[in-house]
Design an enzyme around this catalytic site. Structure first.
Site, PDB file in Angstrom:
ATOM      1  N   ASP A 390       0.865  -1.187   0.000  1.00 35.03           N
ATOM      2  CA  ASP A 390       0.000   0.000   0.000  1.00 35.03           C
ATOM      3  C   ASP A 390       0.903   1.240   0.000  1.00 35.03           C
ATOM      4  OD1 ASP A 390      -2.296   1.592   0.250  1.00 35.03           O
ATOM      5  OD2 ASP A 390      -2.394   1.358   2.425  1.00 35.03           O
ATOM      6  N   GLU A 393       2.639   4.907  -4.050  1.00 36.40           N
ATOM      7  CA  GLU A 393       2.550   5.827  -5.217  1.00 36.40           C
ATOM      8  C   GLU A 393       3.874   6.560  -5.465  1.00 36.40           C
ATOM      9  OE1 GLU A 393       0.219   5.503  -2.826  1.00 36.40           O
ATOM     10  OE2 GLU A 393      -0.952   4.249  -4.167  1.00 36.40           O
ATOM     11  N   ASP A 494      -9.000   3.414  -2.477  1.00 30.86           N
ATOM     12  CA  ASP A 494     -10.013   3.870  -1.518  1.00 30.86           C
ATOM     13  C   ASP A 494     -11.297   4.382  -2.160  1.00 30.86           C
ATOM     14  OD1 ASP A 494      -8.106   3.167   0.246  1.00 30.86           O
ATOM     15  OD2 ASP A 494      -7.501   5.202   0.766  1.00 30.86           O
TER      16      ASP A 494
HETATM   17  O1  MIG Z   1      -3.762   6.220   4.333  1.00 29.89           O
HETATM   18  O2  MIG Z   1      -3.547   1.001   5.796  1.00 29.89           O
HETATM   19  O3  MIG Z   1      -5.887   2.079   0.418  1.00 29.89           O
HETATM   20  O4  MIG Z   1      -6.798  -0.084   1.899  1.00 29.89           O
HETATM   21  O5  MIG Z   1      -6.789   0.182   4.713  1.00 29.89           O
HETATM   22  C1  MIG Z   1      -4.553   5.069   4.392  1.00 29.89           C
HETATM   23  C2  MIG Z   1      -4.690   1.766   5.933  1.00 29.89           C
HETATM   24  C3  MIG Z   1      -3.680   3.862   4.257  1.00 29.89           C
HETATM   25  C4  MIG Z   1      -4.918   3.037   2.378  1.00 29.89           C
HETATM   26  C5  MIG Z   1      -5.374   1.790   1.694  1.00 29.89           C
HETATM   27  C6  MIG Z   1      -6.387   1.097   2.538  1.00 29.89           C
HETATM   28  C7  MIG Z   1      -5.801   0.779   3.902  1.00 29.89           C
HETATM   29  C8  MIG Z   1      -5.306   2.061   4.575  1.00 29.89           C
HETATM   30  N1  MIG Z   1      -4.343   2.723   3.683  1.00 29.89           N
END
Ligand code: MIG
Length: 780
Positions: A390, A393, A494
């Site tokens: 996650d 980016e 999200d």
């Molecule tokens: O800033 O890890 O898209 O699936 O639950 C949020 C917490 C960070 C974004 C992800 C989401 C995840 C969440 N993350």
């Protein structure tokens, strides 16, 4: 604007060396090479040099073919078996024809290559481009014609109809008309822009903020062939572990062992199938990557073992941000080994993510990928079955996250800056412009930004393969670039518990599939905000057809597990998740096609019916493989809908009512019914229901036949190891004529548990032992 551009100019001379023609233009040069009879590379110089003789998306050495070139006074002509490339010497205009001299594609005037400061442009003339598909993960409908897009991987949780960019960058589009399709892959990792007729009805164009104009023209003529050729370049997905086709449960906030164990028990008690439980950032010690919070998850290895024993796999999140804490091993090592991204001043770049101040690994360096891969051992040792990447980016906030989330909760202002795209806004939520990458700081962040996620997923995958060489992992990523499908599944980040986001997942996943990524899904039920019972029912009904099926939701949202909405919805969810498990042999066979040819599992209708215009307009329907058409309900209170059925005969999956296609029909859809249609002649392999993959031996493979002629290639292997790469798999072709079914082993290398086929044809069953190689049975 066009008059500010400098075109590459008329052609003065040309030379040919080692399967490569170089055309010398007045201002710039062009190298042309033939990758195959359908794939041609055009690589322009910048300031008369080619610095970008590498690709992050195409990781193999491409063979090139000998060039067949002819010159006359006005033109240069290059021919392949299927294509003719004509270059007009006076303007440098490139035109591409098929072998019967139909013009397929053309530069716009002399602007096939033009420059403005560091930016490189290519303008194309509209010929017959009726639709543009692909471009990865974008908002809006299936057809991108008349719109414009930016590729700059961005953690933007809003997903409004106009939100752009999102987490992934795929500078690839497929241009379609009923007669032929072609694609263009612009192999440039800087910020790229695609204006697909938003500015003009005469031309469309693409450009990059920097780098070179290096693109591939990819011919079909069918959309499937374009995808096959595009994934020939950028790579294809492997066979996923079979369990990853099961239902997966996640939530940010499964914050201790009891919650997780109770969750697992509830699935089994309620007899709702589930294969995977995710651990979000809650499991870590102060959000430190590769650590465990021992208070909340005491003896996590034992917990995972217990989960495994009752048929659950565990997949933890791994974020790239490493907490700046000199007493923390990962940070300390990263500093010692020089693993983190730096600013142009040489100091380590520090940004803010969940752990507070963080450094970020520089995945462009071989040693960093090796190091990070080895760090995963910690997780692999406690028994996880995959890695969820996650924030890659990369997402990095300009100030501490606590402040950030407060202001976000209050008024959403912080995120609003992405409403307009002035230069600076690109750097607000990621690394600043002056971060550098690479062994000798040879790359700017501008060049690496869009591939940071790709490199992280590659690291996760390759690191896994080293630690567990013969067990396939599930790698899941939010960010990516062209070629991400070699390493990872992709979820669309999200979204929210909105009906609009249920709808948008349909074209978005179709376009991701067209962009070469087969293992895709959106968070079922929606990530942000609270899901309503009705929305959940409708979402799980369609979600079971997402190749990647995961229910996930945000911290502090209402519970979203299948039983959270009352008995009626629970029963609906159960019925559909069970149907998903029955369809796994069908889905898994489609993954074989994805591995071999890149053809997606979840398909736009246009892939199956390339000459049917109506398919382009009906992006709220999709197909799963060649046989199943799904027409979801995505409006509150809706209990019926119109469905477009392409030509041919179709069977209502629920009632077996017959329809003649080539027209719109209207069907009822009470809350527990999603309209599903099966194409005539379909052959659908199914298993009996199970609570998780491997619960049952699956000794019987049911083959469901529908009237008419058809064929299906069934694939099976152990679902766990890489042994299939050594030929340990079976490929069985089912061919149905009107009253006979022919079963032929195309490849027999795997000793499966299957003992029998149970052929189901119009309320009649025939059971046959699988002990002969090839045979034909009569169905009447
Ligand atoms: O800033 O890890 O898209 O699936 O639950 C949020 C917490 C960070 C974004 C992800 C989401 C995840 C969440 N993350």
């Amino acid at each position: 604007m066009l008059n500010k551009l400098t075109p590459w100019g008329n052609i003065i001379a040309w030379e040919e060396k080692k399967n490569e023609v170089t055309l010398i233009g007045e201002n710039e040069n062009l190298k042309i090479s033939i990758v195959s009879d359908k794939i041609i590379r055009f690589h322009f110089s910048k300031n008369r040099t080619w610095k970008h003789n590498y690709s992050f998306a195409i990781e193999k050495n491409l063979p090139t073919k000998e060039i067949n070139l002819k010159e006359d006074t006005d033109n240069i002509l290059i021919k392949t078996e299927f294509l003719k490339v004509l270059i007009r010497k006076d303007l440098g205009t490139i035109e591409i024809y098929d072998s019967s001299n139909n013009l397929l594609h053309s530069d716009y005037k002399n602007l096939g290559y033009a420059k403005y400061k560091n930016k490189v442009f290519s303008f194309k003339k509209f010929i017959q481009e009726e639709a543009f598909l692909g471009l990865g993960e974008k908002m809006g409908g299936l057809n991108k014609k008349g719109k414009k897009f930016i590729n700059w991987n961005t953690d933007d949780p809003h997903h409004y109809p106009h939100t752009d960019p999102l987490y992934q960058s795929h500078p690839f589009f497929l241009a379609w008309n009923p007669n032929y399709s072609y694609g263009i892959f612009f192999d440039n990792t800087f910020r790229t822009y695609f204006n697909m007729g938003e500015e003009s009805s005469e031309y469309y164009y693409f450009y990059a903020d920097n780098g070179e104009l290096d693109y591939y023209f990819i011919y079909g003529p069918t959309p499937k062939e374009v995808i096959e050729n595009y994934t020939y370049l950028t790579g294809r997905y492997y066979m996923p572990p079979l369990w990853s086709l099961g239902y997966q449960q996640s939530k940010w906030g499964y914050r201790d062992k009891n919650i997780v164990m109770n969750l697992a028990k509830t699935f089994r008690e309620k007899n709702i199938p589930c294969d995977v439980i995710y651990l979000d950032i809650d499991y870590m010690d102060g959000f430190r990557v590769f650590t465990i919070d021992e208070d909340k998850f005491p003896n996590i290895k034992d917990m995972i073992q217990k989960l495994n024993n009752i048929g659950f796999k565990v997949v933890p999140i791994v974020d790239p941000g490493v907490k700046k804490d000199i007493n923390y091993e990962v940070y300390k090592e990263g500093i010692e080994k020089d693993c983190f991204c730096k600013k142009s001043t040489g100091e380590i770049y520090i940004g803010y993510v969940w752990p507070g101040e963080c450094a970020f690994p520089d995945f462009t360096k071989d040693k960093v990928r090796k190091w990070w891969g080895e760090k995963q051992r910690k997780l692999i040792e406690i028994g996880v079955s995959g890695i969820w990447n996650d924030m890659n980016e990369p997402s990095s906030f300009p100030h501490p996250v606590e402040n950030f989330s407060k202001s976000f909760e209050k008024n959403n202002t912080f995120w609003g800056i992405f409403a307009d795209h002035s230069e600076e806004t690109f750097y607000e939520k990621t690394f600043p412009k002056d971060v550098t990458h690479g062994e000798k700081e040879e790359f700017s962040h501008d060049e690496i930004h869009n591939i940071y996620g790709l490199l992280m997923a590659k690291t996760s995958f390759e690191g896994w393969k080293k630690e567990k060489p013969n067990i396939r992992p599930l790698i899941l990523t939010r960010a990516g670039f062209s070629g991400i499908q070699k390493y990872s599944a992709v979820w669309t980040g999200d979204n929210k518990s909105w009906w609009e986001h249920l709808y948008i997942s349909l074209p978005m996943l179709q376009n991701l599939g067209i962009s070469g990524i087969p293992f895709v899904g959106a968070d079922v039920g929606g990530f942000g905000l609270d899901c309503s019972p009705e929305l959940f029912a409708r979402w799980i009904e369609v979600g079971i057809f997402y190749p990647f099926l995961r229910n996930h939701s945000e911290l502090n949202t209402k519970p979203q597990e299948p039983w959270s909405f009352g008995k009626e919805i629970e029963e609906i969810a159960k019925k559909y998740i069970k149907l998903r498990y029955k369809l796994i042999p069908y889905l898994y066979s489609l993954f074989y096609e994805a591995k071999e040819k890149g053809i997606p599992i979840l398909r736009s209708l246009i892939l199956e019916y390339p000459d049917d215009k109506e398919c382009i307009h009906n992006d709220d329907e999709f197909m799963i493989g060649p046989n199943i058409l799904v027409a979801p309900i995505y409006k509150e209170g809706q209990r019926a809908r119109t469905v477009y059925l392409p030509k041919g005969k179709w069977y209502d999956f629920w009632t077996l009512k017959t329809y003649e296609g080539g027209d719109y029909i209207s069907v009822k859809a009470p809350l527990d019914i999603i309209p599903i249609f099966i194409k005539e002649g379909s052959i659908i392999p199914m298993w009996e229901e199970q609570n998780y993959i491997g619960e049952k031996e699956n000794e019987i493979l049911e083959i469901i036949l529908f009237p008419g002629k058809g064929e299906f290639l069934y694939y099976e292997d152990d679902g766990i190891t890489w042994n299939y790469e050594e030929g340990i798999y079976n490929l069985i072709n089912f061919e149905k004529k009107d009253e006979t079914l022919k079963i032929t082993y195309i490849h027999r290398g795997y000793d499966s548990h299957r003992k029998k086929f149970r052929i189901k044809y119009i309320n009649k069953y025939v059971e046959i032992e699988d002990n002969k190689l090839d045979f034909e049975i009569h169905l009447d």
